[in-house]
Design an enzyme around this catalytic site. Structure first.
Site, short mmCIF file in Angstrom:
data_model
loop_
_atom_site.label_atom_id
_atom_site.label_comp_id
_atom_site.label_asym_id
_atom_site.label_seq_id
_atom_site.Cartn_x
_atom_site.Cartn_y
_atom_site.Cartn_z
CB SER A 1 -0.93 -0.09 1.13
OG SER A 1 -2.23 0.60 0.84
CG ASP B 1 -6.24 -3.24 -4.02
OD1 ASP B 1 -7.03 -2.63 -3.51
OD2 ASP B 1 -4.79 -2.94 -4.15
CG HIS C 1 -5.03 -3.09 -0.11
ND1 HIS C 1 -4.76 -2.36 -1.29
CD2 HIS C 1 -4.59 -2.67 0.83
CE1 HIS C 1 -3.86 -1.28 -0.84
NE2 HIS C 1 -4.04 -1.36 0.33
#
Length: 509
Positions: free
Chosen positions: A183, A444, A469
């Site tokens: 991320s 995602d 994700h």
């Protein structure tokens, strides 16, 4: 150096990257919940007798302002070390970067890069991000102090830690350092290689949104598409049911005070729906609940998957138009129970009050800090403007940007300018780096801000079908899909290629 401290487990990966409104807060807590469970799970199929022991924890003294040599202030930054597989002092070092949340021992014990370490005899280090977790400088979180919170400051910490830990742990000067992150921290991993290629040998950037964007309407475009994906339990009928459920919520919000009071009771809402801003926040919270089912689909600890959500929305009852709405109500209860919350919180005034608190909170997931970074670097404000979006168009972008003004005194124009500067500095989705592997899942919502196609022979991209994700960074499970297993093999093969070339170069071959 400072002495270590005894601490409990913290989250393994990163939280959701949304801003810090009430809807965003719900999504971030979903991410925190998933990672806490992941961090405390078994480290693998054959962990061995030593696995129960925690890895070594340490603290680095870092400059508060690394760009001003005359500023002598410093803070303590937490790190973790797993040397169980370290074969020799000139072996590779896998540096797992923390992002906008606490980092715990699971960062070096479970998932990537820990699973890759035995194959190369690698040393694994986890570095917590400044201003998050327990790596918060003295002086609190007031706006003057938050000037020292940015991705550029975090990268300076990576450089300082790389040099200091090399000395402290007696790492050879020829050892290749590989950055890992997921991320926002995935972006940091890629940017560390981009800006400091003489110190960082390579990077694996998972679900890394390297392009900053003010209006992130594409998030819900992916959510909408994923709700129709049969591969993860969606269908066109599920999309239609979600749209019907949200239309019913919106209808009841418009129907008057009595209808809103009944809606509040049925959804288990914490506060009144009398204010228009709170009604918008409620719609956003419900949107985040569905977005969370997509973003964390199929992950251990996620209370709601796409398959389960669609099952609730499409539950066969009396064929009433209210069936999808009833399913949404059930989905709310599933998530609240999973998070251990008694009611659905969405009060705008309460959100603003909490974000203005400058004292660090031990149990906080860093909402104030992350809002500051979205206001000063990234944007990432999720909206629902496309006609195909099944949710309400509330909350709109202006109300989200208003938080930057209410909490930090930052205007909309300054936020837009900051987003443009971030893309200019790092290069957006064409960063110009080498030896970076970008890993994403096509389910995602964040993959649309990452790199999903190779940019050249030394910038690779891996797009894993139906993966959510940062799923590639999670510990392996028997239920992992063939696509996910193949994706992890591809990561291994890419690292092997890079590290073999490095070995040959060092050997003079």
């Amino acid at each position: 150096m400072a002495a270590g401290r005894a601490l409990g487990l913290g989250p393994l990966l990163l939280l959701s990257l949304w801003g810090a409104s009430a809807p965003a807060s719900l999504l971030r807590r979903l991410g925190e919940h998933v990672r806490r469970l992941r961090d405390s799970s078994s480290p693998g199929p054959n962990p061995g007798p030593a696995a129960a022991a925690l890895p070594a924890e340490g603290w680095l003294q870092q400059a508060l302002d690394p760009f001003n040599a005359s500023d002598g202030r410093s803070f303590l930054q937490r790190y973790w070390v797993n040397d169980r597989h370290w074969a020799s002092r000139d072996g590779p070092v896998f540096l797992h970067l923390g992002g906008e949340g606490s980092l715990g021992p699971g960062a070096v014990m479970r998932g990537h890069p820990a699973a890759l370490a035995p194959a190369w005899g690698a040393l694994v280090i986890g570095l917590e991000h400044r201003f998050y977790g327990l790596s918060i400088p003295a002086g609190g979180l007031d706006t003057a102090q938050l000037r020292f919170l940015s991705s550029r400051h975090a990268l300076a910490d990576v450089v300082s830690a790389r040099l200091a830990l090399s000395r402290l742990l007696n790492v050879s000067s020829s050892s290749p350092w590989v950055c890992f992150g997921g991320s926002y921290a995935g972006s940091l991993a890629a940017w560390a290689r981009l800006k400091f290629p003489h110190l960082i040998f390579a990077a694996v950037a998972s679900s890394a949104p390297v392009r900053a964007v003010l209006d992130f309407s594409a998030y819900n475009e992916v959510v909408s598409r994923s709700l129709t994906s049969t591969a993860i339990g969606g269908s066109p009928e599920c999309w239609a049911a979600a749209s019907s459920a949200f239309a019913e919520v919106a209808r009841r919000l418009r129907a008057g005070e009595a209808a809103r009071a009944a809606l509040r009771a049925e959804l288990g809402a914490c506060a009144s729906l009398d204010r228009a801003e709170d009604r918008a926040e409620l719609l956003g919270a419900l949107q985040a609940l569905v977005g969370g089912a997509v973003q964390y689909d199929g992950q251990a600890g996620a209370p709601l998957s796409v398959r389960r959500l669609c099952g609730l929305l499409q539950a066969r009852g009396n064929g009433s138009r209210l069936a999808p709405y009833r399913g949404l109500r059930q989905a709310v209860q599933v998530v609240l129970h999973g998070l251990g919350q008694k009611c659905l919180s969405f009060s705008r005034a309460e959100t603003v009050a909490q974000l203005r608190v400058t004292e660090p909170q031990v149990s906080s997931v860093g909402d104030r800090q992350w809002l500051y970074q979205t206001c000063t670097e990234f944007g990432f404000y999720v909206t629902c403007e496309d006609p195909r979006c099944p949710f309400s168009q509330l909350p709109a972008l202006p109300s989200q940007l208003e938080l930057c003004e209410q909490v930090f005194g930052l205007s909309t124009s300054s936020v837009a300018q900051a987003v443009a500067q971030t893309n200019s500095y790092y290069g957006g989705q064409t960063p110009g780096s080498t030896q970076v592997l970008f890993v994403n899942g096509d389910a995602d919502p964040w993959h649309v801000l990452s790199v999903t196609q190779a940019l050249g022979p030394s910038v690779s991209a891996l797009l894993i079908p139906s993966a959510s994700h940062c799923l590639d960074m999670a510990p392996e499970r028997p239920s992992d899909s063939p696509n996910l297993r193949l994706g992890r093999q591809s990561i291994f093969q890419q690292l092997r290629t890079w590290l073999r070339v490095d070995t040959r170069i060092r050997a003079g071959l």
